[in-house]
Design an enzyme around this catalytic site. Structure first.
Site, PDB file in Angstrom:
ATOM      1  N   CYS A   4      29.259  21.053  98.680  1.00  0.00           N
ATOM      2  CA  CYS A   4      30.264  20.456  99.622  1.00  0.00           C
ATOM      3  C   CYS A   4      30.264  20.992 100.937  1.00  0.00           C
ATOM      4  CB  CYS A   4      31.721  21.021  99.125  1.00  0.00           C
ATOM      5  SG  CYS A   4      33.144  20.554 100.316  1.00  0.00           S
ATOM      6  N   CYS A   7      32.728  23.166 102.624  1.00  0.00           N
ATOM      7  CA  CYS A   7      32.453  24.458 102.278  1.00  0.00           C
ATOM      8  C   CYS A   7      31.618  25.005 103.032  1.00  0.00           C
ATOM      9  CB  CYS A   7      32.145  24.552 100.605  1.00  0.00           C
ATOM     10  SG  CYS A   7      33.845  24.330  99.878  1.00  0.00           S
ATOM     11  N   ASP A  30      35.255  16.740 115.179  1.00  0.00           N
ATOM     12  CA  ASP A  30      34.897  15.679 114.412  1.00  0.00           C
ATOM     13  C   ASP A  30      33.435  15.285 114.940  1.00  0.00           C
ATOM     14  OD1 ASP A  30      36.077  13.594 111.824  1.00  0.00           O
ATOM     15  OD2 ASP A  30      34.506  13.077 113.033  1.00  0.00           O
ATOM     16  N   HIS A  46      38.511  25.107  98.206  1.00  0.00           N
ATOM     17  CA  HIS A  46      37.986  23.868  97.969  1.00  0.00           C
ATOM     18  C   HIS A  46      39.207  23.043  97.066  1.00  0.00           C
ATOM     19  CE1 HIS A  46      35.192  20.567  97.345  1.00  0.00           C
ATOM     20  NE2 HIS A  46      35.840  20.595  96.160  1.00  0.00           N
ATOM     21  N   ASN A  86      43.626  11.172 104.772  1.00  0.00           N
ATOM     22  CA  ASN A  86      43.061  10.175 103.940  1.00  0.00           C
ATOM     23  C   ASN A  86      42.947  10.390 102.680  1.00  0.00           C
ATOM     24  OD1 ASN A  86      43.029   8.585 106.227  1.00  0.00           O
ATOM     25  ND2 ASN A  86      40.906   9.177 106.804  1.00  0.00           N
ATOM     26  N   THR A  94      36.116   9.888 103.113  1.00  0.00           N
ATOM     27  CA  THR A  94      34.755   9.742 102.715  1.00  0.00           C
ATOM     28  C   THR A  94      34.078  11.187 102.345  1.00  0.00           C
ATOM     29  OG1 THR A  94      34.245  10.263 105.254  1.00  0.00           O
ATOM     30  CG2 THR A  94      34.275   7.913 104.114  1.00  0.00           C
ATOM     31  N   HIS A  99      41.219  17.817 104.044  1.00  0.00           N
ATOM     32  CA  HIS A  99      41.012  17.853 105.406  1.00  0.00           C
ATOM     33  C   HIS A  99      42.057  17.134 106.205  1.00  0.00           C
ATOM     34  CE1 HIS A  99      38.189  14.689 104.477  1.00  0.00           C
ATOM     35  NE2 HIS A  99      38.586  14.145 105.711  1.00  0.00           N
TER      36      HIS A  99
HETATM   37  P1  AMP Z   1      37.550  11.098 105.935  1.00  0.00           P
HETATM   38  O1  AMP Z   1      36.971   9.815 106.349  1.00  0.00           O
HETATM   39  O2  AMP Z   1      39.104  11.202 106.210  1.00  0.00           O
HETATM   40  O3  AMP Z   1      36.918  11.863 104.743  1.00  0.00           O
HETATM   41  O4  AMP Z   1      37.183  12.234 107.169  1.00  0.00           O
HETATM   42  C1  AMP Z   1      35.808  12.667 107.255  1.00  0.00           C
HETATM   43  C2  AMP Z   1      35.454  12.987 108.608  1.00  0.00           C
HETATM   44  O5  AMP Z   1      34.677  14.030 108.589  1.00  0.00           O
HETATM   45  C3  AMP Z   1      34.826  11.712 109.236  1.00  0.00           C
HETATM   46  O6  AMP Z   1      35.576  11.521 110.570  1.00  0.00           O
HETATM   47  C4  AMP Z   1      33.475  12.443 109.671  1.00  0.00           C
HETATM   48  O7  AMP Z   1      33.173  11.796 110.925  1.00  0.00           O
HETATM   49  C5  AMP Z   1      33.723  13.909 109.651  1.00  0.00           C
HETATM   50  N1  AMP Z   1      32.621  14.538 109.338  1.00  0.00           N
HETATM   51  C6  AMP Z   1      31.592  14.200 108.377  1.00  0.00           C
HETATM   52  N2  AMP Z   1      30.594  15.266 108.420  1.00  0.00           N
HETATM   53  C7  AMP Z   1      31.150  16.157 109.511  1.00  0.00           C
HETATM   54  C8  AMP Z   1      30.391  17.477 110.037  1.00  0.00           C
HETATM   55  N3  AMP Z   1      29.205  17.745 109.646  1.00  0.00           N
HETATM   56  N4  AMP Z   1      30.754  17.898 111.355  1.00  0.00           N
HETATM   57  C9  AMP Z   1      31.914  17.259 111.482  1.00  0.00           C
HETATM   58  N5  AMP Z   1      32.525  16.412 111.230  1.00  0.00           N
HETATM   59  C10 AMP Z   1      32.075  15.750 110.027  1.00  0.00           C
END
Ligand code: AMP
Length: 113
Positions: A4, A7, A30, A46, A86, A94, A99
């Site tokens: 993850c 994590c 982000d 988690h 989300n 995603t 979060h």
């Molecule tokens: P969600 O679409 O609600 O699951 O949001 C996931 C978020 O995680 C997205 O806005 C991505 O830009 C962000 N994200 C993914 N990987 C990372 C990372 N390594 N550091 C910071 N943000 C991330």
């Protein structure tokens, strides 16, 4: 969970632009910001999504919201911000580690897309 990404961020194994952390939570910027301020707040525990949370997670969920308010003050956006979760693919999730997005620093429309 070993595979993850959030994590790994919480454990400090993957670098992040961390703005807040304590024993229960980590908050970091982000990677693909959707507003001038876009911070993700995650519980260290988690949980794949909010759908996995039970009554035992009530305290940490409350801590997330209190941290959102505190971080918003630190970031200078306490006059207007949004906290978004989300939950599930069809809602746009995603990354499957619970979060909350803290977004601010621009005007926002309603309803969200
Ligand atoms: P969600 O679409 O609600 O699951 O949001 C996931 C978020 O995680 C997205 O806005 C991505 O830009 C962000 N994200 C993914 N990987 C990372 C990372 N390594 N550091 C910071 N943000 C991330």
């Amino acid at each position: 969970m070993s595979d993850c990404i959030f994590c790994s961020i919480a454990a400090g194994k993957i670098p992040s632009d961390t703005v807040y952390q304590d024993e229960h939570l980590v908050a970091f910027r982000d990677l693909n910001p959707q507003a001038a301020v876009h911070i993700l707040i995650i519980p260290r525990v988690h949980l794949a999504s909010l759908d996995q949370a039970g009554p035992e997670h009530g305290p940490v969920l409350g801590q997330v919201l209190l941290a959102a308010g505190e971080i918003a003050r630190q970031e200078g956006i306490s006059g207007g911000y949004r906290v978004v979760n989300n939950c599930g693919k069809s809602a746009g999730q995603t990354v499957f580690h619970l979060h909350f997005h803290l977004l601010g620093g621009r005007d926002m429309g309603w309803p969200p897309g």
